[in-house]
Motif scaffolding. Structure first.
Motif, PDB file in Angstrom:
ATOM      1  N   ILE A 118      -2.214   4.590   3.383  1.00  0.00           N
ATOM      2  CA  ILE A 118      -2.438   3.303   2.719  1.00  0.00           C
ATOM      3  C   ILE A 118      -1.118   2.784   2.142  1.00  0.00           C
ATOM      4  N   ASP A 119      -0.317   3.662   1.539  1.00  0.00           N
ATOM      5  CA  ASP A 119       1.015   3.238   1.072  1.00  0.00           C
ATOM      6  C   ASP A 119       1.787   2.586   2.220  1.00  0.00           C
ATOM      7  N   TRP A 120       1.789   3.240   3.374  1.00  0.00           N
ATOM      8  CA  TRP A 120       2.502   2.718   4.542  1.00  0.00           C
ATOM      9  C   TRP A 120       1.930   1.363   4.969  1.00  0.00           C
ATOM     10  N   ALA A 121       0.606   1.270   5.069  1.00  0.00           N
ATOM     11  CA  ALA A 121      -0.021   0.025   5.528  1.00  0.00           C
ATOM     12  C   ALA A 121       0.287  -1.137   4.595  1.00  0.00           C
ATOM     13  N   VAL A 122       0.197  -0.891   3.304  1.00  0.00           N
ATOM     14  CA  VAL A 122       0.426  -1.954   2.322  1.00  0.00           C
ATOM     15  C   VAL A 122       1.905  -2.335   2.270  1.00  0.00           C
ATOM     16  N   GLU A 123       2.772  -1.346   2.157  1.00  0.00           N
ATOM     17  CA  GLU A 123       4.192  -1.635   1.937  1.00  0.00           C
ATOM     18  C   GLU A 123       4.995  -1.927   3.204  1.00  0.00           C
ATOM     19  N   GLN A 124       4.645  -1.267   4.306  1.00  0.00           N
ATOM     20  CA  GLN A 124       5.427  -1.453   5.531  1.00  0.00           C
ATOM     21  C   GLN A 124       4.814  -2.481   6.485  1.00  0.00           C
ATOM     22  N   ARG A 125       3.496  -2.557   6.521  1.00  0.00           N
ATOM     23  CA  ARG A 125       2.841  -3.449   7.477  1.00  0.00           C
ATOM     24  C   ARG A 125       2.261  -4.691   6.822  1.00  0.00           C
ATOM     25  N   GLY A 126       2.305  -4.780   5.496  1.00  0.00           N
ATOM     26  CA  GLY A 126       1.821  -5.969   4.814  1.00  0.00           C
ATOM     27  C   GLY A 126       0.310  -6.112   4.796  1.00  0.00           C
ATOM     28  N   GLY A 149      -9.533   4.900  -5.640  1.00  0.00           N
ATOM     29  CA  GLY A 149      -9.625   3.703  -6.475  1.00  0.00           C
ATOM     30  C   GLY A 149     -10.244   2.511  -5.761  1.00  0.00           C
ATOM     31  N   MET A 150     -11.002   2.793  -4.724  1.00  0.00           N
ATOM     32  CA  MET A 150     -11.643   1.704  -3.979  1.00  0.00           C
ATOM     33  C   MET A 150     -12.858   1.176  -4.742  1.00  0.00           C
ATOM     34  N   ALA A 176      -4.296  -4.877  -1.814  1.00  0.00           N
ATOM     35  CA  ALA A 176      -2.898  -4.503  -2.039  1.00  0.00           C
ATOM     36  C   ALA A 176      -2.489  -4.584  -3.512  1.00  0.00           C
ATOM     37  N   PRO A 177      -2.805  -5.646  -4.259  1.00  0.00           N
ATOM     38  CA  PRO A 177      -2.403  -5.670  -5.673  1.00  0.00           C
ATOM     39  C   PRO A 177      -3.045  -4.543  -6.486  1.00  0.00           C
ATOM     40  N   GLU A 178      -4.296  -4.214  -6.182  1.00  0.00           N
ATOM     41  CA  GLU A 178      -4.962  -3.103  -6.870  1.00  0.00           C
ATOM     42  C   GLU A 178      -4.289  -1.780  -6.529  1.00  0.00           C
ATOM     43  N   TRP A 179      -3.947  -1.607  -5.256  1.00  0.00           N
ATOM     44  CA  TRP A 179      -3.306  -0.373  -4.805  1.00  0.00           C
ATOM     45  C   TRP A 179      -1.947  -0.192  -5.477  1.00  0.00           C
ATOM     46  N   ARG A 182      -2.397   0.748  -9.116  1.00  0.00           N
ATOM     47  CA  ARG A 182      -2.829   2.147  -9.232  1.00  0.00           C
ATOM     48  C   ARG A 182      -1.658   3.093  -8.992  1.00  0.00           C
ATOM     49  N   ARG A 183      -0.838   2.773  -7.984  1.00  0.00           N
ATOM     50  CA  ARG A 183       0.336   3.610  -7.695  1.00  0.00           C
ATOM     51  C   ARG A 183       1.313   3.571  -8.870  1.00  0.00           C
ATOM     52  N   ALA A 184       1.516   2.411  -9.450  1.00  0.00           N
ATOM     53  CA  ALA A 184       2.422   2.295 -10.609  1.00  0.00           C
ATOM     54  C   ALA A 184       1.897   3.114 -11.775  1.00  0.00           C
ATOM     55  N   ALA A 185       0.588   3.112 -11.987  1.00  0.00           N
ATOM     56  CA  ALA A 185      -0.011   3.913 -13.058  1.00  0.00           C
ATOM     57  C   ALA A 185       0.171   5.399 -12.800  1.00  0.00           C
ATOM     58  N   ARG A 186       0.026   5.836 -11.527  1.00  0.00           N
ATOM     59  CA  ARG A 186       0.223   7.260 -11.165  1.00  0.00           C
ATOM     60  C   ARG A 186       1.669   7.661 -11.423  1.00  0.00           C
TER      61      ARG A 186
END
Length: 189
Positions: A118-126, A149-150, A176-179, A182-186
């Protein structure tokens, strides 16, 4: 070939390709009954040739930027995998999924592997929306969606005919904004 560590327990995430059909088929054989409770992978991979054809279909999806398939290895043994069953980069959507043989259950492997893709899909593939569709009876997969966190969006009643039974399918998703939040919180922890 690249490998991404999934932690200190010897687990790795790697692309799963047609040349690994024998290893994939062995994984499905070890978990045939368990995996086949809710997903059709065991009915698709009935021998090495059909396993190779399935892996080739995902190699073709990857070439078309329409899906991806990754294996989870534990101590150099393929024990399961995660995938983007569908991916529409132009629309910014995809559907993620998973499978795991019984020997690897309860270690957090699917959650960790799905986090990576999911990190890859959101950040690399938009990708903006990642969906997770799961049988309402598949509590383990529902728990993965929760740990990721879905948001539970609803139930598609009796929408999936499988094994002579019509299954209710739950739809979960993360945007993506939720993801990212969540990543920033982790990371802050």
């Amino acid at each position: 070939m690249f490998a991404t560590s999934l932690g200190h327990d010897g687990a790795e995430l790697r692309p799963l390709e047609p040349c690994q059909a024998e290893e994939y088929f062995a994984n499905i054989e070890r978990g045939r009954e368990y995996i086949g409770q809710y997903v059709a992978l065991p009915t698709v991979a009935t021998d090495v040739a059909s396993a190779r054809a399935f892996l080739q279909s995902y190699a073709d999806k990857a070439a078309a930027d329409a899906g991806r398939l990754f294996g989870i290895w534990l101590d150099d043994t393929l024990v399961g995998g995660v995938l983007f069953r569908t991916m529409d980069v132009a629309a910014g959507t995809c559907e993620a999924g998973c499978w795991l043989e019984p020997s690897a259950v309860g270690r957090g492997l699917v959650t960790r592997a799905t986090t990576v893709i999911i990190d890859w899909a959101v950040e690399q593939r938009g990708i903006h929306r990642v969906e997770w569709q799961v049988s309402s009876a598949n509590k383990a997969s529902i728990n993965v969606a929760r740990r990721l966190g879905m948001t539970h969006e609803g139930v598609l009643r009796e929408s999936y005919p499988y094994g002579g039974v019509r299954h209710d399918m739950e739809v979960w998703s993360v945007l993506a904004p939720e993801w990212r939040a969540r990543r920033a919180a982790r990371t802050a922890d």
